[in-house]
Design a protein around this motif. Structure first.
Motif, PDB file in Angstrom:
ATOM      1  N   UNK A  32     -12.575   0.367 -50.233  1.00  0.00           N
ATOM      2  CA  UNK A  32     -13.169  -0.438 -48.933  1.00  0.00           C
ATOM      3  C   UNK A  32     -12.301   0.182 -47.614  1.00  0.00           C
ATOM      4  N   UNK A  33     -12.882   0.563 -46.560  1.00  0.00           N
ATOM      5  CA  UNK A  33     -11.877   0.804 -45.368  1.00  0.00           C
ATOM      6  C   UNK A  33     -12.058  -0.441 -44.200  1.00  0.00           C
ATOM      7  N   UNK A  34     -10.796  -1.111 -44.179  1.00  0.00           N
ATOM      8  CA  UNK A  34     -10.745  -2.511 -43.659  1.00  0.00           C
ATOM      9  C   UNK A  34     -10.101  -1.997 -42.058  1.00  0.00           C
ATOM     10  N   UNK A  35     -10.572  -2.424 -41.053  1.00  0.00           N
ATOM     11  CA  UNK A  35     -10.349  -2.402 -39.657  1.00  0.00           C
ATOM     12  C   UNK A  35      -9.431  -3.490 -39.265  1.00  0.00           C
ATOM     13  N   UNK A  36      -8.301  -3.708 -38.875  1.00  0.00           N
ATOM     14  CA  UNK A  36      -7.735  -4.959 -38.246  1.00  0.00           C
ATOM     15  C   UNK A  36      -7.668  -4.829 -36.639  1.00  0.00           C
ATOM     16  N   UNK A  51      -4.609 -12.182 -40.378  1.00  0.00           N
ATOM     17  CA  UNK A  51      -5.376 -11.418 -39.487  1.00  0.00           C
ATOM     18  C   UNK A  51      -6.697 -11.217 -40.073  1.00  0.00           C
ATOM     19  N   UNK A  52      -7.889 -11.528 -39.171  1.00  0.00           N
ATOM     20  CA  UNK A  52      -9.313 -11.158 -39.529  1.00  0.00           C
ATOM     21  C   UNK A  52      -9.471  -9.772 -39.497  1.00  0.00           C
ATOM     22  N   UNK A  53     -10.263  -9.113 -40.501  1.00  0.00           N
ATOM     23  CA  UNK A  53     -10.300  -7.642 -40.402  1.00  0.00           C
ATOM     24  C   UNK A  53     -11.790  -7.340 -40.772  1.00  0.00           C
ATOM     25  N   UNK A  54     -12.324  -6.146 -40.258  1.00  0.00           N
ATOM     26  CA  UNK A  54     -14.021  -5.756 -40.425  1.00  0.00           C
ATOM     27  C   UNK A  54     -13.568  -4.827 -41.531  1.00  0.00           C
ATOM     28  N   UNK A  55     -14.709  -4.786 -42.508  1.00  0.00           N
ATOM     29  CA  UNK A  55     -14.684  -4.050 -43.829  1.00  0.00           C
ATOM     30  C   UNK A  55     -15.931  -3.271 -43.747  1.00  0.00           C
ATOM     31  N   UNK A  56     -15.753  -1.917 -44.160  1.00  0.00           N
ATOM     32  CA  UNK A  56     -16.713  -1.155 -44.357  1.00  0.00           C
ATOM     33  C   UNK A  56     -17.529  -1.224 -45.751  1.00  0.00           C
ATOM     34  N   UNK A  61      -7.998  -0.369 -51.942  1.00  0.00           N
ATOM     35  CA  UNK A  61      -8.349   0.403 -53.186  1.00  0.00           C
ATOM     36  C   UNK A  61      -8.376  -0.725 -54.372  1.00  0.00           C
ATOM     37  N   UNK A  62      -9.548  -0.809 -55.104  1.00  0.00           N
ATOM     38  CA  UNK A  62      -9.794  -1.578 -56.169  1.00  0.00           C
ATOM     39  C   UNK A  62      -8.923  -1.418 -57.099  1.00  0.00           C
ATOM     40  N   UNK A  63      -9.028  -2.238 -58.325  1.00  0.00           N
ATOM     41  CA  UNK A  63      -8.272  -1.873 -59.596  1.00  0.00           C
ATOM     42  C   UNK A  63      -8.968  -0.847 -60.434  1.00  0.00           C
ATOM     43  N   UNK A  64      -8.134   0.231 -60.995  1.00  0.00           N
ATOM     44  CA  UNK A  64      -8.983   1.353 -61.581  1.00  0.00           C
ATOM     45  C   UNK A  64      -9.674   0.973 -62.870  1.00  0.00           C
ATOM     46  N   UNK A  65     -10.576   1.457 -63.051  1.00  0.00           N
ATOM     47  CA  UNK A  65     -11.471   1.298 -64.539  1.00  0.00           C
ATOM     48  C   UNK A  65     -11.185   2.619 -65.250  1.00  0.00           C
ATOM     49  N   UNK A  90     -20.188  -5.411 -38.567  1.00  0.00           N
ATOM     50  CA  UNK A  90     -20.331  -3.613 -38.560  1.00  0.00           C
ATOM     51  C   UNK A  90     -18.856  -3.244 -38.285  1.00  0.00           C
ATOM     52  N   UNK A  91     -18.809  -1.649 -38.572  1.00  0.00           N
ATOM     53  CA  UNK A  91     -17.461  -1.115 -38.368  1.00  0.00           C
ATOM     54  C   UNK A  91     -17.387  -0.819 -36.934  1.00  0.00           C
ATOM     55  N   UNK A  92     -16.324  -1.130 -36.343  1.00  0.00           N
ATOM     56  CA  UNK A  92     -16.000  -1.015 -34.882  1.00  0.00           C
ATOM     57  C   UNK A  92     -16.405   0.498 -34.332  1.00  0.00           C
ATOM     58  N   UNK A  93     -17.059   0.539 -33.266  1.00  0.00           N
ATOM     59  CA  UNK A  93     -17.716   1.758 -32.627  1.00  0.00           C
ATOM     60  C   UNK A  93     -18.124   1.487 -31.111  1.00  0.00           C
ATOM     61  N   UNK A  94     -19.146   2.285 -31.021  1.00  0.00           N
ATOM     62  CA  UNK A  94     -19.893   2.235 -29.691  1.00  0.00           C
ATOM     63  C   UNK A  94     -20.446   0.576 -29.665  1.00  0.00           C
ATOM     64  N   UNK A  95     -20.982   0.117 -30.793  1.00  0.00           N
ATOM     65  CA  UNK A  95     -21.214  -1.113 -30.647  1.00  0.00           C
ATOM     66  C   UNK A  95     -20.470  -2.364 -29.944  1.00  0.00           C
TER      67      UNK A  95
END
Length: 824
Positions: A94-98, A13-18, A791-795, A174-179
């Motif tokens: 990152x916030x990902x919207x499917x 599934x394609x997703x939109x990331x912030x 969430x990425x790998x912790x450093x 872009x992130x989903x919204x009014x656009x």
């Protein structure tokens, strides 16, 4: 492949990331429970209290400032150890919207070609055209893409994704919204829906396909499945599994009905059987199969019409007719007509490759009530041609004499003979008696068929055998090899290059040992029946009577033959038509009738010269056997079309939607391979519209041109190829038929579509216009997009030299001050 084409059925599934964000956390605390928090706080307070208490006692004699400094240094060092224990770390989030997804499932089976859907202008349009209109000419896809990812699939017996269209906000990155209410920022190439959704399928497996699609997309946030269909489900499972899966995943189904829900009152010509060719002077039969729907027991008139292939349809004449009453709906009624191909007098000279092409039309129409009519057209070639046959015989066997006398009496045949045992001056009942096998190509190439009765091939030279091979392979000659007890071993066992070449032409493999053939293979005391294979039972040239049933009865009552020549088995590409019933040999060794293609010609093998015994069943059966066999093996000579070329297709009948491969072999005026880069084929479709097809030259085969086209209309297609640099036109006729399963009960299945919708939370839309009004479909589909935090790998922040240096520095400073203050 363009950006919107999407071959696999299901894809990640394609997703939109912030934009990425940096976050800080204490790793140890992520797994803490309530009691662990209490214990940690308690330990920290206890340690701090102990340190403060001890240092207050040790620094009682020191100044207040030095005491505070020592306590602070020790607490700071302990805080450093606590820092290490708490595992401080940072990570990128990152916030990902499917996006919510809508599946558009379009029926592309052949029933979708029926024109019974009211179009925008009120005129009937094809069902598939209504689906294309919805996708191409209405805002349906655009409105859905403002919120949803739209995946378009076509289906017949299986589903195939043809386009995967992301939501507009995903295209902008872009992130989903009014656009999401906006359209695409730049013009997109529109999918060619008419090409992608060509209705070619031979089955409608709606319920099974629906279950497979839901399974493939079960991890996607589906807002619904929109199905553009007539509801036909003529193969596979019922709706229960698909409905259960849709309910489990909470996916509503939105069927959109295409087509009429009323049983069609119609007439159909289910099939029309016409021989490919008939010889001048012969009678031939054509058989039609007609049926009706919704007609009760109404009388109908069945007419046979005839016209030259070059004439307009209006020029057709009614040559015969029959009146009959059609029984129950869908029951097929056969109707047969017998026609004559004219006459050919014995005095007529051979007419070369002259022939007449006729188009026969079987038309059925009602005689009362609303006028209804159906028809089907087939082409037949009336061959005005005398087949030139050369008989080769090692001796005057009974089979040879009967065949020779029969062909001499047949006005459609010219027969020449080579009898190896004939004395000089002896006459034969033939048009010409030759002293020897032809030694020149122009002499041999005049013949259409050669029949060899136990012939001593070793008397032929290497050059003559090579000429024979070229005549079969390149000139489409027909060769019949009849085995016998006298000369077979002499050429079968011979290892000379000429005999090896000859054996390579025959459709059977011979034993390679050098023992003599047992006499009882040819001189059995009792006859043995011929056991026919399925191919033999259906081969037209082995049909000795008017009907297949009568012909089978002739063969079953035939007492059989007394011998055969044992072989090793058939060659891989050969067709075995009958075997000799000999329990002492293997099945492979008893091949009696077999044939195969050799180049452009045919070679047939007959296990012994005993078919004259068929005369006990009736002299006509023996004559029918040899006449049909000779015409069968020599038909390639007729199919050559002309000396300038031949037009070839793989078969005469195709299913609607199939691709027809066309090949032409062309020569110039000097009979050398034509050297043009392309030629143009004309195609007259069933609707009488002219279509052209470019045949491109094949680089590896001079003079050969090839191309292909698809048949989308049911009926007769006429192919015409004008030969360059001449007035000749090569012709061929093919027929496109629709599978019977797609014709029967082709009305819209409202009951099934209503069940799919009502049991899954959707709504059945029985007209395509309801997709757009009164409440548009896109407003009814919920937005089921999902947001996921990646969430990425912790450093880690503690396992470095600076942390250790700070802690060690604090402890060293404390130790130094204590030494200077003369503390223990």
């Amino acid at each position: 492949m363009t950006w919107w084409e999407h071959p696999p059925l299901a894809q990640a599934t394609a997703a939109v990331e912030s934009a990425p964000q940096l976050t800080f956390e204490l790793g140890r605390l992520l797994s803490f429970g309530p009691w662990q928090w209490v214990l940690l706080v308690g330990v920290i307070v206890l340690v701090a209290a102990v340190v403060i208490t001890l240092y207050r006692r040790d620094t009682v004699e020191l100044g207040r400032g030095v005491a505070l400094l020592l306590v602070s240094l020790r607490l700071a060092a302990l805080l450093g150890l606590l820092w290490i224990y708490l595992l401080p770390q940072y990570r990128v989030e990152r916030e990902q919207v499917i996006p919510s997804r809508v599946l558009l499932l379009v029926d592309t089976s052949q029933s979708a070609t029926l024109a019974d859907v009211p179009g925008p202008d009120g005129e009937p349009m094809r069902r598939i055209d209504a689906a294309v209109h919805l996708l191409r000419d209405t805002p349906l896809v655009e409105k859905l893409r403002q919120v949803h990812r739209v995946t378009v699939l076509k289906y017949d017996a299986k589903a195939e994704t043809v386009a995967d269209l992301p939501p507009y906000y995903a295209q902008k990155g872009s992130r989903p919204g009014t656009s999401a209410k906006d359209g695409p920022e730049q013009q997109e190439p529109a999918p060619d829906w008419a090409r992608l959704l060509a209705a070619q399928g031979r089955q409608s497996r709606l319920c099974g396909v629906l279950r497979e699609v839901l399974t493939a997309h079960h991890q996607d946030p589906l807002a619904g499945v929109v199905i553009l269909t007539d509801g036909q489900n003529n193969t596979g499972e019922g709706p229960d599994a698909a409905v259960a899966l849709a309910k489990e995943n909470r996916v509503p189904l939105w069927p959109v009905g295409l087509g009429s829900n009323q049983p069609e009152r119609s007439l159909q010509v289910a099939d029309f059987l016409v021989p490919a060719r008939a010889y001048r002077g012969d009678a031939y039969k054509v058989t039609g199969y007609v049926r009706g729907f919704g007609l009760g027991n109404a009388p109908v008139l069945v007419e046979l019409l005839q016209r030259p292939a070059s004439a307009a349809r209006e020029a057709a004449d009614v040559v015969d007719s029959q009146q009959l009453t059609l029984p129950a709906d869908g029951e097929i009624v056969p109707v047969q007509f017998e026609q004559s191909a004219g006459s050919l007098d014995e005095e007529d000279e051979p007419a070369g490759d002259a022939s007449e092409q006729l188009l026969l039309t079987l038309r059925v129409r009602t005689l009362s009530g609303k006028p209804l009519q159906a028809e089907k057209e087939k082409m037949i070639e009336i061959v005005d041609y005398k087949t030139r046959v050369l008989l080769l015989a090692g001796g005057p066997t009974r089979e040879y004499r009967f065949v020779r006398n029969q062909l001499k009496r047949d006005p459609s045949m010219v027969v020449h003979v080579v009898l190896q045992t004939a004395q000089e001056g002896v006459s034969q009942d033939a048009d010409e008696l030759l002293d020897d096998f032809p030694s020149l190509k122009q002499e041999l190439y005049d013949y259409d068929c050669i029949v060899a009765f136990d012939f001593n091939w070793r008397e032929l030279s290497q050059q003559q055998i090579e000429m024979l091979q070229d005549w079969v392979a390149e000139e489409a000659g027909g060769l019949v090899v009849v085995a016998g007890p006298v000369y077979m071993d002499t050429w079968v066992r011979s290892q000379t290059p000429a005999m090896t070449r000859l054996r390579g032409m025959v459709p059977v493999l011979f034993q390679q040992h050098f023992a003599a053939v047992e006499d009882d293979r040819f001189q059995r005391k009792e006859p043995a029946r011929l056991v026919f294979t399925p191919e033999g039972l259906t081969a037209p040239f082995l049909q000795l009577a008017d009907t297949p049933e009568e012909s089978r009865m002739v063969w079953e009552t035939f007492e059989g033959v007394y011998g055969y020549y044992r072989v090793k088995g058939p060659k891989p590409a050969a067709t075995v038509f009958a075997r000799f019933d000999d329990p002492t040999s293997t099945e492979e060794e008893t091949v009696y009738l077999a044939g195969h293609f050799y180049g452009s010609g045919r070679v047939f093998y007959l296990g012994s010269g005993e078919m004259w015994r068929l005369r006990s069943q009736g002299a006509g059966y023996f004559e029918a056997f040899w006449t049909k066999l000779i015409r069968h093996v020599s038909q390639g000579r007729l199919l050559r079309g002309s000396k300038r070329g031949v037009l070839l297709v793989q078969q005469d009948t195709y299913q609607v939607g199939q691709t027809v491969a066309v090949q032409a072999q062309l020569k110039n005026a000097q009979l050398e391979p034509l050297e043009l880069t392309q030629v143009t084929l004309e195609i007259v479709r069933p609707d009488q519209k002219l279509q052209t097809l470019t045949l491109a030259a094949k680089a590896d085969r001079p003079g050969t041109y090839a191309g292909q086209f698809s048949v989308y209309l049911e009926g007769n297609y006429q192919l015409r190829l004008p030969v360059p640099e001449s007035d000749e036109v090569l012709t061929w006729s093919i027929e496109a038929v629709m599978p019977d399963v797609e014709k029967q009960n082709a009305q819209r299945n409202d009951a099934l579509l209503e069940q799919l919708a009502s049991q899954t939370g959707g709504t059945y839309l029985d007209r395509w216009q309801k997709v757009l009004e009164p409440e548009p479909l896109w407003q009814k589909l919920p937005d089921r997009r999902r947001t996921i935090i990646l969430r990425g790998t912790p450093q880690t922040l503690w396992d470095n030299q600076w942390t250790l240096l700070v802690i060690c520095g604090l402890l060293f400073a404390e130790w130094l001050i204590r030494r200077l203050s003369k503390l223990a």
